[in-house]
Scaffold this motif. Structure first.
Motif, mmCIF file in Angstrom:
data_model
loop_
_atom_site.group_PDB
_atom_site.id
_atom_site.type_symbol
_atom_site.label_atom_id
_atom_site.label_comp_id
_atom_site.label_asym_id
_atom_site.label_seq_id
_atom_site.Cartn_x
_atom_site.Cartn_y
_atom_site.Cartn_z
ATOM 1 N N PRO A 13 0.840 -1.205 0.000
ATOM 2 C CA PRO A 13 0.000 0.000 0.000
ATOM 3 C C PRO A 13 0.868 1.246 0.000
ATOM 4 N N SER A 14 0.504 2.191 -0.856
ATOM 5 C CA SER A 14 1.289 3.419 -0.943
ATOM 6 C C SER A 14 0.945 4.337 0.221
ATOM 7 N N SER A 15 1.969 4.991 0.725
ATOM 8 C CA SER A 15 1.767 5.902 1.846
ATOM 9 C C SER A 15 1.207 7.218 1.330
ATOM 10 N N PRO A 16 0.414 7.915 2.121
ATOM 11 C CA PRO A 16 -0.148 9.182 1.662
ATOM 12 C C PRO A 16 0.942 10.205 1.422
ATOM 13 N N ALA A 17 0.746 11.028 0.385
ATOM 14 C CA ALA A 17 1.753 12.035 0.041
ATOM 15 C C ALA A 17 1.772 13.126 1.092
ATOM 16 N N PRO A 18 2.947 13.517 1.558
ATOM 17 C CA PRO A 18 3.026 14.618 2.514
ATOM 18 C C PRO A 18 2.648 15.933 1.850
ATOM 19 N N SER A 19 2.309 16.889 2.650
ATOM 20 C CA SER A 19 1.825 18.159 2.118
ATOM 21 C C SER A 19 2.954 19.090 1.709
ATOM 22 N N LEU A 20 4.206 18.811 2.126
ATOM 23 C CA LEU A 20 5.278 19.717 1.799
ATOM 24 C C LEU A 20 5.687 19.566 0.350
ATOM 25 N N CYS A 21 6.482 20.548 -0.159
ATOM 26 C CA CYS A 21 6.996 20.529 -1.516
ATOM 27 C C CYS A 21 8.455 20.102 -1.487
ATOM 28 N N LEU A 22 8.898 19.454 -2.563
ATOM 29 C CA LEU A 22 10.259 18.937 -2.626
ATOM 30 C C LEU A 22 10.992 19.536 -3.807
ATOM 31 N N THR A 23 12.279 19.729 -3.659
ATOM 32 C CA THR A 23 13.120 20.106 -4.791
ATOM 33 C C THR A 23 13.320 18.889 -5.671
ATOM 34 N N PHE A 24 13.883 19.109 -6.862
ATOM 35 C CA PHE A 24 14.123 17.987 -7.757
ATOM 36 C C PHE A 24 15.104 16.997 -7.137
ATOM 37 N N GLN A 25 16.127 17.498 -6.460
ATOM 38 C CA GLN A 25 17.093 16.602 -5.813
ATOM 39 C C GLN A 25 16.397 15.701 -4.805
ATOM 40 N N GLU A 26 15.473 16.269 -4.028
ATOM 41 C CA GLU A 26 14.749 15.477 -3.038
ATOM 42 C C GLU A 26 13.804 14.483 -3.712
ATOM 43 N N ARG A 27 13.185 14.896 -4.812
ATOM 44 C CA ARG A 27 12.313 13.978 -5.537
ATOM 45 C C ARG A 27 13.119 12.830 -6.138
ATOM 46 N N LEU A 28 14.324 13.149 -6.591
ATOM 47 C CA LEU A 28 15.180 12.119 -7.179
ATOM 48 C C LEU A 28 15.555 11.076 -6.127
ATOM 49 N N LEU A 29 15.884 11.530 -4.931
ATOM 50 C CA LEU A 29 16.223 10.600 -3.850
ATOM 51 C C LEU A 29 14.998 9.790 -3.425
ATOM 52 N N ALA A 30 13.813 10.410 -3.454
ATOM 53 C CA ALA A 30 12.593 9.678 -3.123
ATOM 54 C C ALA A 30 12.305 8.610 -4.179
ATOM 55 N N PHE A 31 12.519 8.959 -5.453
ATOM 56 C CA PHE A 31 12.340 7.977 -6.525
ATOM 57 C C PHE A 31 13.314 6.808 -6.350
ATOM 58 N N GLU A 32 14.540 7.122 -5.969
ATOM 59 C CA GLU A 32 15.535 6.078 -5.729
ATOM 60 C C GLU A 32 15.065 5.121 -4.636
#
Length: 458
Positions: free
Chosen positions: A117-136
Motif C-alpha cells: 500500500p502506498s503511503s499518503p503524500a506529505p503536504s510539503l513541496c520537494l526540490t528535484f534533488q529530493e524527488r530524485l532521492l525519493a524515486f531512488e
C-alpha cells in the motif's frame, strides 16, 4: 482558387519575414559583435524554420523531429552553456502522489517486490534533488532481503541446471555454472535486469583460436569468431565441440539451439520448482534463453548464457547471442564486467555516486514507455563518460549529474551515434531505426524541460 490565393499570401508573408531575419543576421555582427551574432543566429534558426513550417505544412512526425533537435541547439551554444539550473532542480515543486510499483508482467520483470500500500503524500513541496532521492528509495533500491532470496534461488537453479547438463550431455565439457550480473554487483535497479547464469564451455588449449569480427565476412566489431585450429594434425572429431562447427568455426547459433531445446522440452522445471519452493517456466517466445521464476515473495528473471571464458578468450567474455545475418555464428563480446569494474574503481577514487546515477537512469528509463528502448548498455556509456570528465560526484550533485546525463544522451541521439567506451568502433545506437531515435530524443528533451514529470512517468 481562394485556397491557392491564401497559400500564396502565406508564402509571401513568410518570404518577407525570412528576408527580415536575413537582414537582421547580416547586420548583427556590427551591432552585437561576433559572440552576440552567433547566439542570435542559432536562436533565429528555429524562428526561420517555424516560418517555413507555417508556409509549408508537414507531417507531425517531421515537426516533432525538428522540434527537439532545433531547441537543443540552444543548449549547445557556448554562450548559453552556463545557464542557471532548471527550476525543478533549485526550486520547490508540488509533490505528486507516488505512482504504483513498476508496471509490466513477467516478460519485463526481474526482482520485484510484492505490491504494498502506498503511503499518503506529505503536504510539503520537494526540490528535484529530493524527488530524485525519493524515486531512488521507492523504485530503484532493492531491499536486502529480496536480494538475498534472489541470490539463493539463482544459485539453486544454477546447481540444478548444471546437474542436468552433465547427465544429458556427458560428452560435452561444460564448466561450473556461475550466477552473476547487476544483482550481485549492487547495480540492480528495481526490475530492470535479469540474473545471469553463465554456462561456460571448456575448450581444449591449442585446438581453438579467436578471430576479430571485423576480420570475418560479417565485419561486425562487436563480435569474435572461435576458429578450429590444428585440423591438419587433429582432425574433426578430436574435440567434442567439433559437432557444432560451421565452416571451420564454432557456431554460437548451433549451441543456442541445442540448449534452447533442452530448456524448453527436456528439463523437468515443475519438479525443480517444487523442490525449490517456486514456479519456474522457460520463456518460449524469447530469442534469449530466459527463465521466469515466481516465488511468493518476489518474481525473478534468469538469463542462461552460453559463454567462452577460458584462457582462449583472455580478458574477453564471449556470449552465444541471437545475432542476425552473417554474424549469426559469431560470439558477442560482453563488456558488462569491465563496465561494472570501471564504475566501481571511479567511485572508490572519490566516494562518488556514479553507480547511483546509473541505477536512477535505468529505473527511470525502464518505467518510461518510450525510454525503455535505452538499455543498460546505452546508459552505462553516458555515465562512464561523465564519470571521467566531471569532478564533483558528491551526493549533493546527483541531481545536476542526472540532468547532465539527459543532455549527453540528447547530444548522442542528435548525432545518431553512441560509441562504446571500451571499443570506439562499436556504435550502440546502430540497432535503432531513425524514427526510434527521434522518439527517444523528443522524450528526453521533454524530460529535460520538466524532469519532475519524468520521475512520475510509468
Amino acid at each position: 482558387m481562394a485556397e491557392f490565393s491564401q497559400n500564396r499570401g502565406k508564402r509571401r508573408d513568410g518570404e518577407a519575414l525570412g528576408s527580415a531575419v536575413d537582414f537582421l543576421l547580416a547586420n548583427a555582427r556590427l551591432v552585437l559583435g561576433v559572440g552576440g551574432a552567433a547566439v542570435l543566429g542559432i536562436a533565429t534558426l528555429a524562428v526561420k524554420r517555424l516560418i517555413d513550417r507555417a508556409t509549408n505544412p508537414r507531417d507531425e512526425d517531421d515537426a516533432k523531429e525538428d522540434s527537439w533537435k532545433e531547441l537543443s541547439l540552444l543548449k549547445a551554444t557556448p554562450c548559453l552553456q552556463r545557464r542557471p539550473p532548471p527550476a525543478a532542480l533549485s526550486q520547490s515543486v508540488p509533490l505528486r502522489a507516488p505512482s504504483p510499483a513498476a508496471p509490466g508482467g513477467p516478460e519485463d520483470a526481474d526482482v520485484r517486490e510484492a505490491p504494498q500500500p502506498s503511503s499518503p503524500a506529505p503536504s510539503l513541496c520537494l526540490t528535484f534533488q529530493e524527488r530524485l532521492l525519493a524515486f531512488e528509495q521507492n523504485y530503484v533500491t532493492v531491499p536486502v532481503a529480496r536480494v538475498a532470496l534472489a541470490k539463493q534461488l539463482a544459485g539453486d537453479i544454477a546447481l540444478e541446471l548444471q546437474a542436468y547438463l552433465r547427465n544429458k550431455f556427458p560428452e560435452l565439457p561444460f564448466g561450473p555454472l556461475v550466477p552473476g550480473g547487476p544483482l550481485y554487483d549492487g547495480l540492480q535497479a528495481g526490475a530492470t535486469d535479469p540474473v545471469r547464469i553463465l554456462v561456460p564451455l571448456v575448450l581444449e588449449p591449442g585446438l581453438w583460436g579467436l578471430v576479430p569480427g571485423v576480420d570475418t565476412v560479417a565485419g561486425d566489431p562487436r563480435c569474435w569468431a572461435v576458429r578450429r585450429a590444428q585440423l591438419e594434425f587433429r582432425a574433426r572429431g578430436s574435440s567434442p565441440w567439433d559437432r557444432f562447427l560451421v565452416g571451420g568455426y564454432l557456431s554460437s547459433r548451433a549451441l543456442l539451439e541445442l540448449l534452447r531445446k533442452a530448456l524448453t522440452a527436456s528439463v523437468n522445471w515443475p519438479a525443480i520448482g517444487s523442490l525449490l519452493g517456486c514456479l519456474i517456466r522457460p520463456r518460449v517466445a524469447s530469442e534469449e534463453l530466459l527463465l521466469e521464476v515466481q516465488h511468493d515473495r518476489l518474481e525473478l528473471t534468469v538469463a542462461v548464457l552460453l559463454a567462452v571464458t577460458s584462457t582462449l578468450a583472455g580478458e574477453h567474455l564471449l556470449l552465444a547471442w541471437p545475432l542476425e545475418g552473417l554474424a549469426g555464428n559469431l560470439w558477442l563480446q560482453d563488456l558488462y564486467s569491465a563496465e561494472a569494474a570501471r564504475l566501481r574503481a571511479l567511485d572508490e577514487c572519490d566516494a562518488g555516486t556514479r553507480r547511483r546515477l546509473l541505477l536512477l537512469l535505468c529505473g527511470v528509463c525502464h518505467r518510461h514507455p518510450v525510454l525503455r528502448r535505452l538499455g543498460r548498455g546505452h546508459l552505462t556509456q553516458v555515465v562512464l563518460c561523465l564519470g571521467e570528465e566531471e569532478a564533483d560526484w558528491a551526493e549533493e550533485a546527483l541531481g545536476e549529474r542526472f540532468l547532465q546525463a539527459l543532455e549527453s544522451l540528447i547530444g548522442s541521439l542528435e548525432q545518431a551515434s553512441l560509441p562504446c567506451h571500451f571499443n570506439r568502433s562499436v556504435d550502440l545506437l546502430a540497432g535503432l531505426r531513425e524514427e526510434e531515435i527521434d522518439d527517444l530524443g523528443f522524450a528526453l528533451f521533454r524530460g529535460l524541460q520538466a524532469p519532475e514529470l519524468l520521475l512520475a512517468a510509468g
